[in-house]
Motif scaffolding. Structure first.
Motif, PDB file in Angstrom:
ATOM      1  N   VAL A 198       0.830  -1.208   0.000  1.00 34.51           N
ATOM      2  CA  VAL A 198       0.000   0.000   0.000  1.00 34.51           C
ATOM      3  C   VAL A 198       0.863   1.256   0.000  1.00 34.51           C
ATOM      4  N   THR A 199       1.811   1.308   0.917  1.00 36.69           N
ATOM      5  CA  THR A 199       2.711   2.456   1.029  1.00 36.69           C
ATOM      6  C   THR A 199       4.117   1.948   1.286  1.00 36.69           C
ATOM      7  N   ALA A 200       5.075   2.389   0.488  1.00 34.24           N
ATOM      8  CA  ALA A 200       6.456   1.973   0.688  1.00 34.24           C
ATOM      9  C   ALA A 200       6.927   2.357   2.084  1.00 34.24           C
ATOM     10  N   GLY A 201       7.619   1.431   2.747  1.00 33.11           N
ATOM     11  CA  GLY A 201       8.154   1.711   4.071  1.00 33.11           C
ATOM     12  C   GLY A 201       7.235   1.335   5.210  1.00 33.11           C
ATOM     13  N   PHE A 202       6.066   0.744   4.901  1.00 30.88           N
ATOM     14  CA  PHE A 202       5.133   0.315   5.939  1.00 30.88           C
ATOM     15  C   PHE A 202       4.670  -1.110   5.675  1.00 30.88           C
ATOM     16  N   ALA A 203       4.408  -1.828   6.750  1.00 33.79           N
ATOM     17  CA  ALA A 203       3.879  -3.187   6.655  1.00 33.79           C
ATOM     18  C   ALA A 203       2.717  -3.337   7.630  1.00 33.79           C
ATOM     19  N   SER A 204       1.912  -4.373   7.430  1.00 35.09           N
ATOM     20  CA  SER A 204       0.750  -4.618   8.287  1.00 35.09           C
ATOM     21  C   SER A 204       0.532  -6.104   8.499  1.00 35.09           C
ATOM     22  N   VAL A 205      -0.071  -6.404   9.643  1.00 30.61           N
ATOM     23  CA  VAL A 205      -0.491  -7.766   9.991  1.00 30.61           C
ATOM     24  C   VAL A 205      -1.957  -7.680  10.401  1.00 30.61           C
ATOM     25  N   ALA A 206      -2.803  -8.575   9.885  1.00 30.82           N
ATOM     26  CA  ALA A 206      -4.240  -8.494  10.160  1.00 30.82           C
ATOM     27  C   ALA A 206      -4.848  -9.871  10.394  1.00 30.82           C
ATOM     28  N   ALA A 207      -5.919  -9.897  11.173  1.00 34.38           N
ATOM     29  CA  ALA A 207      -6.667 -11.130  11.441  1.00 34.38           C
ATOM     30  C   ALA A 207      -8.156 -10.824  11.358  1.00 34.38           C
ATOM     31  N   PRO A 208      -8.959 -11.796  10.911  1.00 35.53           N
ATOM     32  CA  PRO A 208     -10.387 -11.548  10.704  1.00 35.53           C
ATOM     33  C   PRO A 208     -11.217 -11.667  11.977  1.00 35.53           C
ATOM     34  N   VAL A 209     -12.345 -10.948  11.965  1.00 35.29           N
ATOM     35  CA  VAL A 209     -13.374 -11.017  13.003  1.00 35.29           C
ATOM     36  C   VAL A 209     -14.607 -11.637  12.343  1.00 35.29           C
ATOM     37  N   PHE A 210     -15.255 -12.578  13.035  1.00 36.89           N
ATOM     38  CA  PHE A 210     -16.365 -13.319  12.423  1.00 36.89           C
ATOM     39  C   PHE A 210     -17.685 -13.031  13.134  1.00 36.89           C
ATOM     40  N   ALA A 219     -11.848  -6.828  10.289  1.00 33.34           N
ATOM     41  CA  ALA A 219     -10.478  -7.298  10.538  1.00 33.34           C
ATOM     42  C   ALA A 219      -9.774  -6.303  11.439  1.00 33.34           C
ATOM     43  N   ILE A 220      -8.919  -6.824  12.289  1.00 27.58           N
ATOM     44  CA  ILE A 220      -8.068  -5.993  13.144  1.00 27.58           C
ATOM     45  C   ILE A 220      -6.652  -6.034  12.582  1.00 27.58           C
ATOM     46  N   THR A 221      -6.032  -4.862  12.533  1.00 29.23           N
ATOM     47  CA  THR A 221      -4.723  -4.723  11.878  1.00 29.23           C
ATOM     48  C   THR A 221      -3.741  -3.950  12.745  1.00 29.23           C
ATOM     49  N   LEU A 222      -2.494  -4.356  12.701  1.00 30.60           N
ATOM     50  CA  LEU A 222      -1.384  -3.552  13.231  1.00 30.60           C
ATOM     51  C   LEU A 222      -0.548  -3.084  12.046  1.00 30.60           C
ATOM     52  N   THR A 223      -0.260  -1.791  11.992  1.00 25.51           N
ATOM     53  CA  THR A 223       0.556  -1.229  10.920  1.00 25.51           C
ATOM     54  C   THR A 223       1.795  -0.583  11.526  1.00 25.51           C
TER      55      THR A 223
END
Length: 261
Positions: A198-210, A219-223
């Motif tokens: 999405v944006t150079a220099g950043f990463a994310s980790v996400a998990a779904p909510v059901f 989904a909950i994400t850490l960026t």
């Protein structure tokens, strides 16, 4: 005031409502009785009471039942209270502070991920994914965390051609076969990641909510900041563990059930 003997009847009535809500169209009383393993007389009594209260509608020509206006009004009232955001916010705040990274709550809006809540850590960070921002779902970790648990036909409908695969940084899936391979991997893994998609220099980790039907509702994400010249293949399992915990807790809070398998 009702007695304790009214509770089983209430539960059966709610089961009927849930069944009606989960069907694409009206259903017969016989189908309701069969699917819920109820006596026909009980089924007709429950449907009659629900119809009288406005929660079910009887279609006499079709001999079928569907949801009533009162069910719609109840659902609308639920949405006006923003329950998902209200339940998620304290979890995101704790997650952001504990991991010292930006935490988000996102939902699917067509082929895009829409961010509803953002919580900053104690040391604020500037990132592109603010509240109200929409980003291509196939590029974001939050979007793919939800896409991974949708039926393949629905994913194809959302992204029907190569033209639908927006490119922001040259990274990420560029067509449906590549996306499907990535979704299969991330579904088995239990979380999704993006590294500069999405944006150079950043990463994310996400998990779904059901939700209660095991459907991905959010989904909950850490960026966080992460720079590498080429995708380095990191999956950040330690971060993912905490994100998944928060997503699982939110699933429980909204009365949902995690997808099986």
């Amino acid at each position: 005031m009702g007695s304790s003997s009214d509770v089983p009847a209430l539960r059966r009535g709610l089961a009927v409502l849930r069944l009606l809500a989960g069907r694409p169209g009206p259903v017969s009383a016989a189908s309701v009785a069969r699917e819920l393993n109820l006596p026909r007389s009980t089924t007709y009594h429950l449907l009659s009471e629900l119809t009288e209260a406005g929660f079910a509608t009887h279609f006499p020509e079709e001999k079928r039942y569907g949801l009533g206006v009162a069910a719609f009004e109840l659902g609308s009232a639920y949405l006006r209270h923003d329950p998902l955001e209200r339940l998620a916010r304290p979890l995101l705040r704790k997650l952001a502070d504990r991991m010292e990274k930006v935490a988000h709550l996102g939902v699917l809006h067509g082929a895009e991920a829409l961010y509803l809540v953002r919580e900053q850590p104690r040391q604020p960070q500037s990132i592109v994914s603010d509240v109200g921002v929409r980003l291509p779902a196939h590029l974001t970790a939050s979007g793919r965390a939800m896409l991974a648990h949708l039926p393949p036909a629905q994913v194809r409908a959302l992204l029907p051609s190569v033209a639908a695969f927006v490119d922001r940084t040259g990274r990420g899936p560029h067509n449906l076969p590549a996306l499907r391979r990535l979704l299969t991997l991330e579904r088995r893994q239990g979380w999704s990641v993006e590294d500069g998609y999405v944006t150079a220099g950043f990463a994310s980790v996400a998990a779904p909510v059901f939700d209660h039907g095991e459907r991905p509702i959010a989904a909950i994400t850490l960026t966080f900041r992460h720079l590498c010249d080429t995708p380095c293949g990191s999956t950040w399992p330690d971060l993912a563990k905490e994100v998944r915990k928060a997503a699982e807790e939110l699933t429980v809070r909204i009365g949902g059930h995690a997808a099986s398998g």
